[in-house]
Write a protein that holds these residues in place. Structure first.
Motif, PDB file in Angstrom:
ATOM      1  N   GLY A   1       0.803  -1.221   0.000  1.00  0.00           N
ATOM      2  CA  GLY A   1       0.000   0.000   0.000  1.00  0.00           C
ATOM      3  C   GLY A   1       0.834   1.268   0.000  1.00  0.00           C
ATOM      4  N   TRP A   2       0.446   2.199   0.882  1.00  0.00           N
ATOM      5  CA  TRP A   2       1.162   3.476   0.995  1.00  0.00           C
ATOM      6  C   TRP A   2       2.182   3.457   2.119  1.00  0.00           C
ATOM      7  CZ3 TRP A   2       0.643   6.609  -2.994  1.00  0.00           C
ATOM      8  CH2 TRP A   2      -0.521   6.509  -3.768  1.00  0.00           C
ATOM      9  N   THR A   3       2.479   2.236   2.642  1.00  0.00           N
ATOM     10  CA  THR A   3       3.402   2.188   3.784  1.00  0.00           C
ATOM     11  C   THR A   3       4.851   2.383   3.339  1.00  0.00           C
ATOM     12  OG1 THR A   3       3.687  -0.214   3.645  1.00  0.00           O
ATOM     13  CG2 THR A   3       1.887   0.600   5.054  1.00  0.00           C
ATOM     14  N   GLN A   4       5.103   2.309   2.042  1.00  0.00           N
ATOM     15  CA  GLN A   4       6.480   2.499   1.573  1.00  0.00           C
ATOM     16  C   GLN A   4       6.532   3.653   0.576  1.00  0.00           C
ATOM     17  OE1 GLN A   4       7.908  -1.285   0.124  1.00  0.00           O
ATOM     18  NE2 GLN A   4       8.044  -2.121   2.187  1.00  0.00           N
ATOM     19  N   ARG A   5       7.538   4.504   0.733  1.00  0.00           N
ATOM     20  CA  ARG A   5       7.624   5.730  -0.071  1.00  0.00           C
ATOM     21  C   ARG A   5       8.915   5.739  -0.881  1.00  0.00           C
ATOM     22  NH1 ARG A   5       3.210   9.008   0.747  1.00  0.00           N
ATOM     23  NH2 ARG A   5       1.874   7.984   2.247  1.00  0.00           N
ATOM     24  N   PHE A   6       8.764   5.552  -2.174  1.00  0.00           N
ATOM     25  CA  PHE A   6       9.941   5.426  -3.051  1.00  0.00           C
ATOM     26  C   PHE A   6      10.233   6.690  -3.874  1.00  0.00           C
ATOM     27  CE2 PHE A   6      11.599   1.044  -3.247  1.00  0.00           C
ATOM     28  CZ  PHE A   6      10.667   0.351  -2.498  1.00  0.00           C
ATOM     29  N   GLY A   7       9.485   7.779  -3.673  1.00  0.00           N
ATOM     30  CA  GLY A   7       9.593   8.897  -4.614  1.00  0.00           C
ATOM     31  C   GLY A   7      10.753   9.844  -4.364  1.00  0.00           C
ATOM     32  N   LEU A   8      11.267  10.439  -5.439  1.00  0.00           N
ATOM     33  CA  LEU A   8      12.163  11.597  -5.279  1.00  0.00           C
ATOM     34  C   LEU A   8      11.326  12.730  -4.682  1.00  0.00           C
ATOM     35  CD1 LEU A   8      14.152  11.540  -8.659  1.00  0.00           C
ATOM     36  CD2 LEU A   8      14.932  10.750  -6.413  1.00  0.00           C
ATOM     37  N   TRP A   9      10.028  12.728  -5.068  1.00  0.00           N
ATOM     38  CA  TRP A   9       9.063  13.619  -4.432  1.00  0.00           C
ATOM     39  C   TRP A   9       8.146  12.776  -3.557  1.00  0.00           C
ATOM     40  CZ3 TRP A   9      11.299  15.374  -8.776  1.00  0.00           C
ATOM     41  CH2 TRP A   9      11.555  16.746  -8.867  1.00  0.00           C
ATOM     42  N   GLY A  10       7.846  13.292  -2.372  1.00  0.00           N
ATOM     43  CA  GLY A  10       6.856  12.641  -1.545  1.00  0.00           C
ATOM     44  C   GLY A  10       5.460  13.008  -2.027  1.00  0.00           C
ATOM     45  N   LEU A  11       4.480  12.245  -1.558  1.00  0.00           N
ATOM     46  CA  LEU A  11       3.097  12.529  -1.933  1.00  0.00           C
ATOM     47  C   LEU A  11       2.239  12.562  -0.674  1.00  0.00           C
ATOM     48  CD1 LEU A  11       0.886  12.656  -4.288  1.00  0.00           C
ATOM     49  CD2 LEU A  11       0.555  10.232  -3.794  1.00  0.00           C
ATOM     50  N   ASP A  12       1.443  13.611  -0.529  1.00  0.00           N
ATOM     51  CA  ASP A  12       0.394  13.611   0.485  1.00  0.00           C
ATOM     52  C   ASP A  12      -0.845  13.050  -0.211  1.00  0.00           C
ATOM     53  OD1 ASP A  12      -1.888  14.306   1.982  1.00  0.00           O
ATOM     54  OD2 ASP A  12      -0.793  15.905   2.992  1.00  0.00           O
ATOM     55  N   VAL A  13      -1.191  11.825   0.154  1.00  0.00           N
ATOM     56  CA  VAL A  13      -2.236  11.122  -0.600  1.00  0.00           C
ATOM     57  C   VAL A  13      -3.579  11.846  -0.506  1.00  0.00           C
ATOM     58  CG1 VAL A  13      -3.378   8.884  -0.915  1.00  0.00           C
ATOM     59  CG2 VAL A  13      -1.015   8.958  -0.162  1.00  0.00           C
ATOM     60  N   GLU A  14      -3.829  12.468   0.637  1.00  0.00           N
ATOM     61  CA  GLU A  14      -5.113  13.166   0.821  1.00  0.00           C
ATOM     62  C   GLU A  14      -5.223  14.406  -0.060  1.00  0.00           C
ATOM     63  OE1 GLU A  14      -7.587  12.003   2.695  1.00  0.00           O
ATOM     64  OE2 GLU A  14      -6.238  10.287   2.942  1.00  0.00           O
ATOM     65  N   THR A  15      -4.168  15.234  -0.017  1.00  0.00           N
ATOM     66  CA  THR A  15      -4.260  16.534  -0.698  1.00  0.00           C
ATOM     67  C   THR A  15      -3.660  16.513  -2.098  1.00  0.00           C
ATOM     68  OG1 THR A  15      -2.114  17.240   0.129  1.00  0.00           O
ATOM     69  CG2 THR A  15      -4.018  17.728   1.527  1.00  0.00           C
ATOM     70  N   GLN A  16      -2.934  15.418  -2.410  1.00  0.00           N
ATOM     71  CA  GLN A  16      -2.216  15.317  -3.685  1.00  0.00           C
ATOM     72  C   GLN A  16      -1.025  16.285  -3.772  1.00  0.00           C
ATOM     73  OE1 GLN A  16      -2.285  13.243  -6.448  1.00  0.00           O
ATOM     74  NE2 GLN A  16      -3.560  11.943  -5.167  1.00  0.00           N
TER      75      GLN A  16
END
Ligand code: IFM
Length: 440
Positions: free
Chosen positions: A387-402
């Motif tokens: 799911g969203w428990t792992q964050r692989f991005g060069l940019w992070g994402l706030d899933v709620e607000t995008q």
């Protein structure tokens, strides 16, 4: 301390990689959507939901981010389930949307690399037995004809299947991907059908686009025996053979060799123009007679290894060299199609990137032809059963607000892409702890 720059070859591809289901959102017609609705399948009950809202158009702002930070290529995937929502129906508007995205990449001077299968299928394919059904390679071929006819003016770099080994083992041995089976024999049938699907796609693309370059993205995992004992050495070798080597070797010589049985798939021989390599980490393997469901292996990380946030990945950059050496045996150009680490606060990522790129640079100087590096990933995205428990991005994402959150690694990667290399100053600025390794 010596100072200097590790330069990469002119024309090297610097990009990031993504996959349709992980970034697009709002696709209710594929196997993963259905899987997400089942209780207990995804960590913390997470759902892909809007994902990074690329289907809603936010690919534009993310492609801007990639282009403005010096990248010159992007690897994305297209969803079969959107293009062919039912066996007898093609959705031209989905093709238009992908066309627009590829044009969007080109306008931003990002070379597109398109993956045709990345872990998900339409529900109607699953209903007919998915990749266990030997008719599916032909159906996949029809989808490839349709997609390539529409998209070939904008793309000539194709990945047919992403990580067939991870897909088959996760879905048919570990049971954590749909359809959640646990049967190695079935996994081997699925892999053979994926070989047939790849071969079909390869020929379909080349018939239409002779100059195209077609390959797979192979997931390479290092498997080292945990001790010198023969059973440990044997099981490590079994894992290497079945997990790493089986699929690309079949595409090389047309023989699907499962150690105890060989099947000929002649149409697959010589069907790769390049080999894509996805490298993340390596395991220590111990033979375990009590673990038949885990193919008699107990897999761990070295005790002193630096682990990613959730312990999913151990930082082992030397495995990148082993990976390239292994891939090089097929005599094809190589492209690193994925490499990255989950790290929401970006404490390990800068070092991870630098040391993996340094390892890549070193092995390339041993005369291995590597044409590019795609970091996984551009922005945090939906990590399958995690799911969203792992964050692989060069940019992070706030899933709620995008909202996107720029991590220091995005700036570091930008400096590397622009310089086409790694300088002492970059290491000093972003991960001084790696100076000892890069500039001893
Ligand atoms: O997110 C995945 C991707 O879909 C395939 N390769 C590994 C990545 C990280 O887990």
């Amino acid at each position: 301390m010596p100072r200097g720059t590790y330069y990469f070859p002119d024309g090297f591809l610097w990009g990031t990689a993504t996959a349709a289901h992980q970034v697009e959102g709002r696709n209710q017609n594929n196997t993963w959507y259905a899987w997400e609705q089942e209780e207990g399948r995804i960590a913390e009950g997470h759902q892909s939901g809007l994902a990074c809202d690329w289907w809603g158009g936010r690919w534009r702002e993310d492609f801007d981010r990639a282009a403005k930070t010096g990248q010159n290529a992007h690897r994305l995937s297209i969803a079969w389930s959107r293009i062919q929502p039912a066996p007898d129906r093609w959705d031209e508007s989905a093709l238009d949307r992908y066309r627009e995205m590829l044009i969007g990449l080109r306008e931003r001077k990002l070379i597109p690399m398109v993956t045709l299968h990345h872990f998900s299928e339409p529900l109607w394919v699953a209903e007919m037995g998915g990749w266990e059904n030997e008719d599916v390679p032909e159906l996949f071929g029809r989808f490839v004809e349709k997609a390539v006819d529409a998209l070939m003016p904008y793309c000539d770099l194709w990945v047919t299947i992403n990580e067939p080994n991870v897909f088959a083992f996760s879905a048919y041995v570990d049971g954590v991907f749909p359809p959640g089976k646990k049967d190695l024999k079935v996994a081997l049938i699925v892999l053979q059908n994926l070989v047939r699907a790849h071969a079909r796609a390869y020929h379909i693309i080349h018939d239409r686009q002779p100059q195209a370059r077609v390959g797979i993205a192979a997931h390479y995992r290092g498997f080292k025996p945990a001790t010198w004992l023969p059973p440990d050495r044997w099981i490590a070798n079994v894992f290497h053979t079945l997990f790493n080597d089986l699929f690309p070797r079949t595409l090389h010589d047309g023989v699907f060799n499962t150690i105890y049985k060989r099947y000929r798939i002649p149409e697959a021989a010589g069907t790769q123009d390049f080999l894509g390599l996805n490298y993340y980490t390596s395991d220590l393997v111990r033979f375990d007679l009590l673990a038949p469901s885990k193919v008699f292996a107990h897999r761990t990380y070295p005790e002193d290894a630096l682990l990613s946030e959730s312990g999913f990945i151990a930082h082992q950059p030397s495995g990148m060299m082993a990976c390239v050496k292994w891939g090089g045996q097929y005599g094809l150009p190589l492209i690193v199609t994925e490499n990255g680490v989950e790290d929401s606060d970006d404490t390990l990522r800068p070092r991870y990137i630098l040391e993996h790129l340094h390892a890549l640079w070193q092995i390339m100087n041993g005369n291995y032809r590597v044409e590019g590096y795609f970091h996984w990933s551009l922005v945090d995205n939906f990590e399958w059963e995690r799911g969203w428990t792992q964050r692989f991005g060069l940019w992070g994402l706030d899933v709620e607000t995008q909202a996107r959150i720029r991590r220091p690694s995005a700036d570091m990667f930008a400096e590397i892409c622009r310089k086409n290399g790694i300088s002492t100053a970059i290491v000093e600025k972003y991960a001084p702890e790696a100076l000892q390794v890069l500039f001893p």
